[in-house]
Design an enzyme around this catalytic site. Sequence first.
Site, PDB file in Angstrom:
ATOM      1  N   ASP A 194       0.847  -1.196   0.000  1.00  0.00           N
ATOM      2  CA  ASP A 194       0.000   0.000   0.000  1.00  0.00           C
ATOM      3  C   ASP A 194       0.877   1.239   0.000  1.00  0.00           C
ATOM      4  O   ASP A 194       2.024   1.208   0.434  1.00  0.00           O
ATOM      5  CB  ASP A 194      -0.942   0.023   1.199  1.00  0.00           C
ATOM      6  CG  ASP A 194      -2.147   0.942   0.976  1.00  0.00           C
ATOM      7  OD1 ASP A 194      -2.453   1.257  -0.198  1.00  0.00           O
ATOM      8  OD2 ASP A 194      -2.771   1.354   1.957  1.00  0.00           O
ATOM      9  N   GLY A 195       0.293   2.318  -0.491  1.00  0.00           N
ATOM     10  CA  GLY A 195       0.951   3.616  -0.487  1.00  0.00           C
ATOM     11  C   GLY A 195      -0.012   4.667   0.016  1.00  0.00           C
ATOM     12  O   GLY A 195      -1.230   4.501  -0.077  1.00  0.00           O
ATOM     13  N   GLU A 247       2.466   3.768  -4.133  1.00  0.00           N
ATOM     14  CA  GLU A 247       1.932   2.432  -4.435  1.00  0.00           C
ATOM     15  C   GLU A 247       2.963   1.615  -5.219  1.00  0.00           C
ATOM     16  O   GLU A 247       3.197   0.439  -4.918  1.00  0.00           O
ATOM     17  CB  GLU A 247       0.629   2.538  -5.231  1.00  0.00           C
ATOM     18  CG  GLU A 247      -0.528   3.159  -4.488  1.00  0.00           C
ATOM     19  CD  GLU A 247      -1.253   2.223  -3.533  1.00  0.00           C
ATOM     20  OE1 GLU A 247      -0.858   1.039  -3.404  1.00  0.00           O
ATOM     21  OE2 GLU A 247      -2.220   2.689  -2.902  1.00  0.00           O
ATOM     22  N   ASP A 261      -4.280  -2.750  -3.502  1.00  0.00           N
ATOM     23  CA  ASP A 261      -5.586  -2.097  -3.638  1.00  0.00           C
ATOM     24  C   ASP A 261      -5.529  -1.000  -4.697  1.00  0.00           C
ATOM     25  O   ASP A 261      -6.472  -0.243  -4.875  1.00  0.00           O
ATOM     26  CB  ASP A 261      -6.087  -1.551  -2.293  1.00  0.00           C
ATOM     27  CG  ASP A 261      -5.205  -0.464  -1.712  1.00  0.00           C
ATOM     28  OD1 ASP A 261      -4.260  -0.004  -2.392  1.00  0.00           O
ATOM     29  OD2 ASP A 261      -5.459  -0.065  -0.560  1.00  0.00           O
ATOM     30  N   HIS A 304      -9.263  -0.378   2.488  1.00  0.00           N
ATOM     31  CA  HIS A 304     -10.044   0.032   3.664  1.00  0.00           C
ATOM     32  C   HIS A 304     -11.246  -0.887   3.878  1.00  0.00           C
ATOM     33  O   HIS A 304     -12.327  -0.434   4.229  1.00  0.00           O
ATOM     34  CB  HIS A 304     -10.499   1.490   3.535  1.00  0.00           C
ATOM     35  CG  HIS A 304      -9.403   2.403   3.117  1.00  0.00           C
ATOM     36  ND1 HIS A 304      -8.443   2.859   3.988  1.00  0.00           N
ATOM     37  CD2 HIS A 304      -9.089   2.927   1.902  1.00  0.00           C
ATOM     38  CE1 HIS A 304      -7.597   3.636   3.324  1.00  0.00           C
ATOM     39  NE2 HIS A 304      -7.957   3.690   2.071  1.00  0.00           N
ATOM     40  N   ASP A 311      -1.957  -0.088   5.051  1.00  0.00           N
ATOM     41  CA  ASP A 311      -2.481   1.277   5.000  1.00  0.00           C
ATOM     42  C   ASP A 311      -2.060   2.052   6.247  1.00  0.00           C
ATOM     43  O   ASP A 311      -1.625   3.202   6.159  1.00  0.00           O
ATOM     44  CB  ASP A 311      -4.003   1.250   4.862  1.00  0.00           C
ATOM     45  CG  ASP A 311      -4.591   2.645   4.809  1.00  0.00           C
ATOM     46  OD1 ASP A 311      -4.308   3.366   3.829  1.00  0.00           O
ATOM     47  OD2 ASP A 311      -5.302   3.027   5.753  1.00  0.00           O
TER      48      ASP A 311
END
Length: 146
Positions: A9-10, A47, A69, A123, A133
């Site tokens: 994740d970023g 990301e 994601d 999320h 995240d």
Amino acid sequence: MKKVQLITDGACLGNPGPGGWSAILRFEEQKKELWGCEKQTTNNRMELTAAIEGLRALREKCQVEVVTDSEYVLKGITTWIDGWKRKGWMTAAKKPVINQDLWKLLDEQVNRHQATWTWTKGHASHADNNRCDELATRAAREQSKS
């Protein structure tokens, strides 16, 4: 060959602004968390960096399931990248590929492994994605304070 799951994740505060990335590597019962930050960046760059750094952390060739994601990363690496390379890193609109430096690094890392790509809703109910995240956002916040 080891089977590894890489969750990435970023995050970015401002976009552009201070950003953070994170990656979780899972192999059998082992779990390793990685994260980092940049002073001035974008969410898409973070990301991409998460995937690059996660793959880079693998010292030997592995079967890797990369879970992201980011539809940008997923579509870029599974659909768009071959066309970009054929066209000299130009888009269908004949413009230079944005984040070309990172796409080239990601391509290099992916080619070291047998990689498959899986999208997960951000999320939501994926515990490791939520942890990524949290780590990426924390890294971005820490960067914004310095």
